[in-house]
Enzyme design. Structure first.
Site, PDB file in Angstrom:
ATOM      1  CD  GLU A  53      19.306 -33.030  21.523  1.00  0.00           C
ATOM      2  OE1 GLU A  53      20.178 -33.308  22.338  1.00  0.00           O
ATOM      3  OE2 GLU A  53      18.905 -33.809  20.658  1.00  0.00           O
ATOM      4  CB  CYS A  66       9.350 -43.883  21.569  1.00  0.00           C
ATOM      5  SG  CYS A  66       7.824 -42.947  21.429  1.00  0.00           S
ATOM      6  CB  CYS A 100      10.183 -36.940  25.678  1.00  0.00           C
ATOM      7  SG  CYS A 100       8.653 -37.326  24.805  1.00  0.00           S
ATOM      8  N   GLY A 118      10.935 -33.931  23.127  1.00  0.00           N
ATOM      9  CA  GLY A 118       9.618 -33.614  23.679  1.00  0.00           C
ATOM     10  C   GLY A 118       8.484 -33.988  22.769  1.00  0.00           C
ATOM     11  CD  GLU A 119       3.728 -35.682  21.239  1.00  0.00           C
ATOM     12  OE1 GLU A 119       4.509 -36.346  20.559  1.00  0.00           O
ATOM     13  OE2 GLU A 119       2.821 -34.987  20.727  1.00  0.00           O
ATOM     14  CB  CYS A 126      15.012 -29.790  14.286  1.00  0.00           C
ATOM     15  SG  CYS A 126      14.275 -31.042  15.321  1.00  0.00           S
ATOM     16  CB  CYS A 145      15.045 -36.004  18.957  1.00  0.00           C
ATOM     17  SG  CYS A 145      13.984 -37.425  18.947  1.00  0.00           S
ATOM     18  CB  CYS A 153      13.017 -41.888  21.141  1.00  0.00           C
ATOM     19  SG  CYS A 153      13.243 -40.106  21.188  1.00  0.00           S
TER      20      CYS A 153
HETATM   21  N1  SAH Z   1       7.458 -36.532  20.098  1.00  0.00           N
HETATM   22  C1  SAH Z   1       7.364 -36.217  18.724  1.00  0.00           C
HETATM   23  C2  SAH Z   1       8.526 -35.432  18.167  1.00  0.00           C
HETATM   24  C3  SAH Z   1       9.914 -35.817  18.554  1.00  0.00           C
HETATM   25  S1  SAH Z   1      10.674 -37.138  17.734  1.00  0.00           S
HETATM   26  C4  SAH Z   1       7.101 -37.465  17.917  1.00  0.00           C
HETATM   27  O1  SAH Z   1       7.011 -38.527  18.508  1.00  0.00           O
HETATM   28  O2  SAH Z   1       6.924 -37.384  16.711  1.00  0.00           O
HETATM   29  C5  SAH Z   1      10.844 -36.680  16.063  1.00  0.00           C
HETATM   30  C6  SAH Z   1      10.912 -37.882  15.143  1.00  0.00           C
HETATM   31  O3  SAH Z   1      12.174 -38.557  15.285  1.00  0.00           O
HETATM   32  C7  SAH Z   1       9.838 -38.903  15.434  1.00  0.00           C
HETATM   33  O4  SAH Z   1       9.284 -39.436  14.269  1.00  0.00           O
HETATM   34  C8  SAH Z   1      10.615 -39.948  16.177  1.00  0.00           C
HETATM   35  O5  SAH Z   1       9.936 -41.158  16.171  1.00  0.00           O
HETATM   36  C9  SAH Z   1      11.939 -39.949  15.441  1.00  0.00           C
HETATM   37  N2  SAH Z   1      13.034 -40.583  16.170  1.00  0.00           N
HETATM   38  C10 SAH Z   1      13.206 -40.657  17.502  1.00  0.00           C
HETATM   39  N3  SAH Z   1      14.297 -41.359  17.808  1.00  0.00           N
HETATM   40  C11 SAH Z   1      14.840 -41.739  16.636  1.00  0.00           C
HETATM   41  C12 SAH Z   1      16.002 -42.504  16.296  1.00  0.00           C
HETATM   42  N4  SAH Z   1      16.795 -43.018  17.235  1.00  0.00           N
HETATM   43  N5  SAH Z   1      16.254 -42.688  14.989  1.00  0.00           N
HETATM   44  C13 SAH Z   1      15.461 -42.172  14.032  1.00  0.00           C
HETATM   45  N6  SAH Z   1      14.366 -41.437  14.294  1.00  0.00           N
HETATM   46  C14 SAH Z   1      14.062 -41.235  15.588  1.00  0.00           C
END
Ligand code: SAH
Length: 346
Positions: A89, A113, A109, A160-161, A102, A334, A116
């Site tokens: 997406e 976290c 991923c 993804g990372e 984006c 994401c 996420c």
């Molecule tokens: N893996 C990378 C990029 C993907 S996430 C990273 O960790 O940065 C992109 C951003 O969205 C990151 O800062 C992540 O922590 C945040 N994010 C993920 N899930 C989220 C959520 N449920 N609400 C708000 N931000 C979120």
């Protein structure tokens, strides 16, 4: 199946020559690919080349737009279908200064976290062409071409990372900034990472001065370890050293991302601790309201808590803002739309 968007110009030149065609066809082919055209739309290429490419299993575009969801604030969420049937997406945000896409770098991923949706499943890495294909497809959807580009900014913040798929991401960055290609300025590209210190150093050494965003989300290793498994591998101290190295190499201010999660990382003491941590790093803190993922069970901080956290940072000399959230009503965080789409298929 091999996707031609994975090839840079030199690689396309070797390919067309190896197929018995003239070298200059590579440039034409690259333009067709970056315009987002499919095989049947490529009428300025000789039939012989098209046939040889098809017979050798080469395809022009690695993905198709499967679905487009527009939110009230005009944020658009795209679902793409890859050649192997996997779904990824992307989100398109429209600002006064232009349009930001984006992009995703992996299917799912590995980082898992706690807040996420992407980490709920990892399937595979995306290739350079599959990342580039997202930009090309949306640009075409917007009526753009290679010469008349409609997307102005790119953020690698989708599923993804990016630093866990380092080689494909670096090739993508080189391709997207190539003057012969889409010609994006490094100033208009941001990469967000959960923080892998040695990869941040490696990125700095490559001299691509894109904006680096670090998903910090906590003011100490204990809390970070509770919400981000990667924090059990690398300490904040190691990360800050890598970020300082990145700043020294690129002269680009670091963006610190901090998702405000109720009762987890929003205490005033934590704001003070965060301010102390970041005191010497040239950075800006983006406070993000959590976009709740039902599967994860965490709650966003309310407005008062968020504003108090912000003012504590500012009072302690840190440049910070609360990021305006976009596209909440289209499962904007994401991984969320992909998950909801996969559930429908269950
Ligand atoms: N893996 C990378 C990029 C993907 S996430 C990273 O960790 O940065 C992109 C951003 O969205 C990151 O800062 C992540 O922590 C945040 N994010 C993920 N899930 C989220 C959520 N449920 N609400 C708000 N931000 C979120």
């Amino acid at each position: 199946m091999k996707t031609l968007l994975d090839f840079n110009l030199q690689e396309l030149e070797s390919l067309v020559v190896s197929l018995g065609e003239q070298k200059f066809r590579a440039k034409q082919l690259q333009q067709v690919l970056l315009d987002g055209k499919f095989e049947y739309e490529s009428n300025n290429l000789p039939k012989s080349l098209l046939e040889k490419l098809a017979n050798n299993g080469y395809i022009f575009q690695p993905l198709r737009i499967l679905k487009k969801v527009v939110s009230k604030d005009k944020t658009v969420k795209y679902l793409y279908k890859l050649e192997d049937g996997n779904i990824i997406e992307g989100v398109l945000m429209t600002y006064k200064y232009g349009k930001t896409l984006c992009v995703s770098t992996q299917v799912g991923c590995k980082m898992n976290c706690a807040f996420c949706a992407s980490g709920l499943s990892y399937v595979r890495d995306l290739s350079c062409g599959e990342i580039l294909g997202q930009v090309v497809a949306v640009n075409k959807m917007l009526g753009g071409t290679l010469k008349d580009r409609k997307i102005t900014n790119i953020v690698l913040m989708g599923s993804g990372e990016p630093l866990d798929n380092f080689d494909a991401v670096v090739k993508f960055l080189q391709e997207i900034t190539s003057p012969q290609g889409m010609n994006f300025s490094v100033r208009n590209i941001s990469l967000s990472t959960c923080g892998i210190p040695q990869k941040i150093v490696k990125l700095a050494d490559l001299g691509l001065s894109i904006t680096l965003c670090l998903s910090l989300h906590a003011s100490n290793d204990v809390v970070r370890g509770q919400i981000m498994p990667i924090a059990r591998r690398y300490t904040i101290k190691e990360l800050l050293k890598a970020l300082q190295y990145y700043y020294d190499a690129t002269n680009r201010r670091i963006i610190i991302e901090y998702v405000l999660i109720d009762c987890v990382n929003t205490h005033v003491e934590q704001a003070r601790e965060l301010a102390m941590l970041l005191q010497n790093l040239p950075c800006h803190v983006n406070l993000i309201r959590l976009n709740p993922v039902p599967e994860r069970g965490l709650k966003p901080a309310n407005e008062i808590v968020s504003k108090t956290f912000l003012s504590m940072l500012v009072r302690n000399g840190i440049s910070a803002t609360i990021r305006r959230t976009t596209g909440d009503d289209v499962t904007g965080a994401c991984g969320q739309l992909r998950i909801s789409e996969m559930k429908k298929g269950e």
